[in-house]
Scaffold this active site. Structure first.
Site, PDB file in Angstrom:
ATOM      1  N   ASP A  98       0.817  -1.234   0.229  1.00 57.92           N
ATOM      2  CA  ASP A  98       0.080  -0.002   0.124  1.00 57.92           C
ATOM      3  C   ASP A  98       1.077   1.291   0.102  1.00 57.92           C
ATOM      4  O   ASP A  98       1.988   1.229   0.614  1.00 57.92           O
ATOM      5  CB  ASP A  98      -0.770   0.113   1.193  1.00 57.92           C
ATOM      6  N   ASP A 148       2.271   5.406  -5.301  1.00 57.98           N
ATOM      7  CA  ASP A 148       1.735   6.322  -5.013  1.00 57.98           C
ATOM      8  C   ASP A 148       2.741   7.862  -5.219  1.00 57.98           C
ATOM      9  O   ASP A 148       3.558   8.156  -4.799  1.00 57.98           O
ATOM     10  CB  ASP A 148       1.174   6.545  -3.679  1.00 57.98           C
ATOM     11  N   GLU A 205      -3.027   6.538  -7.345  1.00 58.62           N
ATOM     12  CA  GLU A 205      -3.842   7.392  -6.930  1.00 58.62           C
ATOM     13  C   GLU A 205      -4.033   8.500  -7.698  1.00 58.62           C
ATOM     14  O   GLU A 205      -2.701   9.269  -8.099  1.00 58.62           O
ATOM     15  CB  GLU A 205      -3.476   7.734  -5.662  1.00 58.62           C
ATOM     16  N   HIS A 217      -7.704   9.003   5.533  1.00 60.16           N
ATOM     17  CA  HIS A 217      -6.977   7.965   6.398  1.00 60.16           C
ATOM     18  C   HIS A 217      -6.961   8.291   7.606  1.00 60.16           C
ATOM     19  O   HIS A 217      -7.183   9.516   8.096  1.00 60.16           O
ATOM     20  CB  HIS A 217      -5.393   7.901   5.953  1.00 60.16           C
ATOM     21  N   GLY A 218      -7.374   7.508   8.517  1.00 57.28           N
ATOM     22  CA  GLY A 218      -7.581   7.472   9.896  1.00 57.28           C
ATOM     23  C   GLY A 218      -8.911   7.458  10.312  1.00 57.28           C
ATOM     24  O   GLY A 218      -9.721   7.011   9.715  1.00 57.28           O
ATOM     25  N   HIS A 250     -10.214   4.709  -0.651  1.00 57.83           N
ATOM     26  CA  HIS A 250      -9.125   4.510   0.572  1.00 57.83           C
ATOM     27  C   HIS A 250      -9.863   5.318   1.698  1.00 57.83           C
ATOM     28  O   HIS A 250     -10.871   5.950   1.668  1.00 57.83           O
ATOM     29  CB  HIS A 250      -7.886   5.545   0.032  1.00 57.83           C
ATOM     30  N   GLY A 259     -11.300   3.831   4.580  1.00 58.79           N
ATOM     31  CA  GLY A 259     -12.547   3.045   4.790  1.00 58.79           C
ATOM     32  C   GLY A 259     -12.803   2.805   6.420  1.00 58.79           C
ATOM     33  O   GLY A 259     -13.851   2.293   6.475  1.00 58.79           O
ATOM     34  N   SER A 260     -12.000   3.034   7.112  1.00 54.34           N
ATOM     35  CA  SER A 260     -12.140   2.972   8.539  1.00 54.34           C
ATOM     36  C   SER A 260     -13.297   3.973   9.103  1.00 54.34           C
ATOM     37  O   SER A 260     -12.970   5.314   8.925  1.00 54.34           O
ATOM     38  CB  SER A 260     -10.946   3.266   9.263  1.00 54.34           C
ATOM     39  N   ALA A 284      -7.656   0.068   7.532  1.00 52.59           N
ATOM     40  CA  ALA A 284      -6.439   0.004   8.171  1.00 52.59           C
ATOM     41  C   ALA A 284      -6.451   0.564   9.492  1.00 52.59           C
ATOM     42  O   ALA A 284      -6.340  -0.213  10.656  1.00 52.59           O
ATOM     43  CB  ALA A 284      -5.346   0.883   7.339  1.00 52.59           C
TER      44      ALA A 284
END
Length: 284
Positions: free
Chosen positions: A82, A104, A134, A180-181, A208, A210-211, A232
């Site tokens: 990733d 990336d 990306e 992210h996060g 990206h 997805g949390s 993640a």
């Protein structure tokens, strides 16, 4: 069964309108837990490692564990690198047995992103390895890659079309408002943008950040063409909180097999929930 390229898995997912969950794993126990969940739910699976995890565990250890899991599981499993910016590390991972990689270059101008992505695609195609790239800038922190609040850039649909045409990249992660996060508030996902990109780009799209996205929004993203969802932070936090709870409840327990077993159960339960949410259960 051996590790497989994620390209045909994701092509089928987009065609059939479901998403495959890609889980970032940092320990053997996390890897085992998501593999157990995939086997139990008959779901195709993508195991992911960040560059930081590659440096922490070592490429050969990761590939060895993933290959062992693929041989024992009766579901297709891919191994993905990733958010990597290092071409040499990407080559090392592909040669070692990774079946998917992400180059990336989203922090660079469009032309540089095209050049580097095309370079990776050319090598990966010969090795039957999937490539993800990306466009735009997804907010938040991923290892050493940090995009500060207010610096996010959403992907331009026409640029997405041109990018795929110029690079031949088989999977694309467009920035559409996720981060992210863990989200501090409600994610501001641009669903109209996803739909427009999906109308211009035939390859599977990757979600990206997805949390913590609300379930209804995840389902809508998948229905619009997001064939892969990355999870993640949510998984890492659940694993770590389980360990904290075990130590708090049993401070004298010094056998790692005891508290790791409890953490594995938590991770497996979350993995099953995410697979069900994305609609990939029973699709292996």
């Amino acid at each position: 069964m051996s590790l497989v390229s994620s390209t045909p898995l994701l092509v089928e997912a987009r065609k059939q309108g479901y998403g495959i969950v890609a889980f970032n794993v940092h320990t053997l126990e996390m890897l085992q837990a998501v593999v157990d969940a995939a086997a139990e739910s008959r779901s195709p699976l993508i195991l992911q490692t960040t560059v930081g995890t590659v440096k922490h565990l070592g490429i050969d250890y990761i590939v060895g564990a993933a290959q062992a899991a693929a041989k024992q599981a009766s579901v297709p499993i891919a191994l993905h690198l990733d958010h990597c910016q290092d071409f040499d590390l990407i080559l090392q991972c592909m040669r070692a047995g990774y079946t998917s990689v992400m180059i990336d270059q989203s922090m660079h101008p469009f032309e540089r992103n095209v050049e580097m992505t095309r370079k990776v695609v050319e090598v990966a195609r010969a090795l039957n390895v999937n490539v993800e790239a990306e466009l735009g800038k997804v907010g938040g922190v991923e290892d050493d890659i940090r995009v500060e609040d207010g610096m996010e850039t959403l992907a331009d649909p026409e640029e997405c079309r041109r990018f795929v045409e110029l690079t031949g990249v088989p999977t694309l992660a467009p920035a559409i408002g996720t981060a992210h996060g863990i989200y501090k508030g409600e994610p501001n996902i641009d669903f109209a943008r996803i739909e427009e990109i999906a109308g211009k780009v035939a390859v599977p799209l990757v979600l990206h950040g997805g949390s913590g996205i609300p379930e209804g929004q995840v389902r809508r993203c998948v229905s619009l063409g997001m064939a892969k969802m990355n999870v993640a932070t949510e998984l890492k936090n659940a694993f770590s909180l389980s360990l904290q709870e075990s130590f708090t409840a049993n401070p004298a327990e010094l056998d790692p097999r005891s508290y790791m077993a409890a953490a594995k159960k938590v991770v497996k339960r979350m993995a099953l929930e995410k697979m069900q949410l994305c609609g990939c259960t029973g699709k292996a």
